[in-house]
Design an enzyme around this catalytic site. Structure first.
Site, PDB file in Angstrom:
ATOM      1  N   ASP A 187       6.872  39.804  30.300  1.00  0.00           N
ATOM      2  CA  ASP A 187       7.615  38.611  30.703  1.00  0.00           C
ATOM      3  C   ASP A 187       9.096  38.962  30.708  1.00  0.00           C
ATOM      4  O   ASP A 187       9.613  39.495  29.713  1.00  0.00           O
ATOM      5  CB  ASP A 187       7.351  37.451  29.741  1.00  0.00           C
ATOM      6  N   GLU A 281       4.871  38.893  35.468  1.00  0.00           N
ATOM      7  CA  GLU A 281       5.119  37.500  35.828  1.00  0.00           C
ATOM      8  C   GLU A 281       5.645  37.418  37.261  1.00  0.00           C
ATOM      9  O   GLU A 281       6.565  38.135  37.636  1.00  0.00           O
ATOM     10  CB  GLU A 281       6.146  36.880  34.876  1.00  0.00           C
ATOM     11  N   CYS A 327      -1.010  27.478  27.894  1.00  0.00           N
ATOM     12  CA  CYS A 327      -1.112  27.774  26.465  1.00  0.00           C
ATOM     13  C   CYS A 327      -2.046  28.968  26.314  1.00  0.00           C
ATOM     14  O   CYS A 327      -3.178  28.951  26.823  1.00  0.00           O
ATOM     15  CB  CYS A 327      -1.656  26.560  25.714  1.00  0.00           C
ATOM     16  N   CYS A 330      -5.503  27.633  24.314  1.00  0.00           N
ATOM     17  CA  CYS A 330      -6.551  26.807  24.909  1.00  0.00           C
ATOM     18  C   CYS A 330      -6.487  26.722  26.428  1.00  0.00           C
ATOM     19  O   CYS A 330      -7.396  26.184  27.059  1.00  0.00           O
ATOM     20  CB  CYS A 330      -6.485  25.389  24.323  1.00  0.00           C
ATOM     21  N   CYS A 347       1.825  23.099  21.873  1.00  0.00           N
ATOM     22  CA  CYS A 347       0.805  22.653  22.818  1.00  0.00           C
ATOM     23  C   CYS A 347       0.313  21.257  22.432  1.00  0.00           C
ATOM     24  O   CYS A 347      -0.150  21.058  21.294  1.00  0.00           O
ATOM     25  CB  CYS A 347      -0.358  23.643  22.832  1.00  0.00           C
ATOM     26  N   CYS A 350      -3.861  21.599  21.682  1.00  0.00           N
ATOM     27  CA  CYS A 350      -4.447  22.242  20.497  1.00  0.00           C
ATOM     28  C   CYS A 350      -3.480  22.319  19.317  1.00  0.00           C
ATOM     29  O   CYS A 350      -3.879  22.711  18.215  1.00  0.00           O
ATOM     30  CB  CYS A 350      -4.940  23.649  20.848  1.00  0.00           C
ATOM     31  N   ASP A 357       8.559  33.228  25.552  1.00  0.00           N
ATOM     32  CA  ASP A 357       8.391  34.555  26.128  1.00  0.00           C
ATOM     33  C   ASP A 357       7.128  35.253  25.633  1.00  0.00           C
ATOM     34  O   ASP A 357       6.413  35.899  26.406  1.00  0.00           O
ATOM     35  CB  ASP A 357       9.621  35.425  25.835  1.00  0.00           C
TER      36      ASP A 357
END
Length: 383
Positions: A187, A281, A327, A330, A347, A350, A357
């Site tokens: 990333d 990315e 996420c 999940c 999140c 979850c 990053d």
């Protein structure tokens, strides 16, 4: 498997060779502009353009009309026409803008010469610190690396600082690197240049910012000397103080570019050596540069060049390539992550707390592993 690899060296031509190089720049530019104008005229008159073959056949007639075209390397003139045809082909595919006329005032000039097939005597050869080039004969150069394989072509370039370089494209066998069994997601960012999913962080050294004040000071001097020359009604090409300062500014730009390129090569090579599968990315860099607050910082980090290096090095060494709002626990998509100001988030599905990053790196790693498992080899996700 045969691959193409380029080698770049600095050359030190004599005064006589510099004159011949300058003539070749001018002749190559003249041929390009001549056929570009003719291409446009033909299109306006008939609705159809020209082709490389039709333009190439006219070069001998052009040499009869302009004797000075015979003084330079004939391959460079043919290559100029080929570049024009390629530019139009990319334009019609909507890959770039319409070809434009080349200017002799551009501080960076170059020409390319190809090697004839079935030629028993090589036109480009290396002995010690001397490089043989068509028309130029033997040129002294900084022989810092052994060129392997068959040399296909050479590009001679004069930079804005007045230095001369040659890029040799060779066809050679490149051995694949040993497999490490590791996969990683990468990333990129502005605070840190790159963050890997395994926690490795590459700092953003901001090479432009370190020399920005010095560059601004020298550019102000350049503006003052330009004003002085204009007030004295002296052409800028003949104003020695202006030209001297112009080269000084160019050397600062060159220093920044060299530092950045060296950093990108080291990081990209390290990542490719240590990992078999690399997830990248996807970024629309051109669109991101429209942000006035971030455009300078985005241009400084050179993400597109970094992605390009990773792509061709992975292809050389037998490695594999592979979004970032999900996420990693999940898979829930958090829309607010698209805002760069949000560095950490939890999140809502979850409850796992994420660093922006690191989470993006984990997502890219999973995507790379998924592609590898599906036996899909390519460059998915590259910008």
């Amino acid at each position: 498997m045969l691959k193409h690899k380029a080698y770049k060296f600095r050359i030190y031509p004599t005064k006589k060779q510099e004159i011949l190089i300058a003539k070749t720049f001018g002749c190559s530019r003249f041929v390009f502009n001549h056929f570009l104008a003719k291409w446009d005229e033909t299109y306006q008159a008939t609705g159809k353009g020209l082709s490389y073959g039709s333009c190439s056949k006219e070069i001998p007639l052009l040499k009869q009309e302009f004797d000075w075209l015979k003084e330079v390397d004939s391959h460079s003139l043919q290559t100029s026409v080929k570049h024009l045809a390629d530019a139009y082909e990319r334009f019609f595919k909507k890959q770039n803008e319409r070809p434009r006329f080349k200017s002799k005032r551009n501080p960076v000039q170059s020409y390319k010469t190809n090697i004839e097939k079935n030629n028993q005597i090589p036109e480009i050869s290396i002995i010690g610190n001397k490089l043989k080039l068509p028309k130029l004969k033997w040129v002294r150069f900084a022989n810092s690396k052994q060129v392997k394989g068959r040399i296909l072509n050479a590009t001679i370039r004069r930079t804005a600082s007045g230095k001369y370089f040659v890029s040799l494209l060779a066809e050679q066998e490149i051995d694949e690197l040993p497999k490490t069994g590791s996969s990683v997601g990468v990333d990129v960012g502005l605070k840190n240049f790159a963050i890997l999913s395994n926690g490795t962080v590459y700092q953003n050294d901001r090479y432009f910012r370190t020399l920005e004040k010095k560059l601004a000071r020298e550019q102000r001097k350049l503006s003052r000397r330009q004003l002085i020359a204009l007030n004295r009604k002296v052409k800028l090409s003949e104003a020695k103080n202006y030209q001297k300062q112009k080269r000084k500014v160019a050397r600062i730009h060159e220093k920044i570019a060299n530092k950045r390129t060296d950093f990108l090569h080291k990081v990209s090579t390290e990542i490719v050596k240590n990992h078999d599968v690399i997830g990248i990315e996807t970024l629309q860099v051109k669109n991101m540069q429209k942000n006035r607050k971030l455009s300078k910082s985005i241009s400084e980090v050179s993400w597109s060049e970094f992605f390009r290096m990773l792509e061709y090095k992975a292809d050389w060494y037998g490695k594999t390539f592979a979004s970032s709002q999900l996420c990693s626990g999940c898979g829930h998509r958090h829309k607010d992550v698209k805002h760069l100001s949000l560095r950490e988030w939890t999140c809502p599905n979850c409850g796992v707390h994420h660093d922006r990053d690191v989470n993006a790196g984990l997502n890219l790693k999973k995507e790379a592993e998924r592609i590898l498992a599906a036996s899909t080899v390519g460059t998915t996700g590259l910008a």
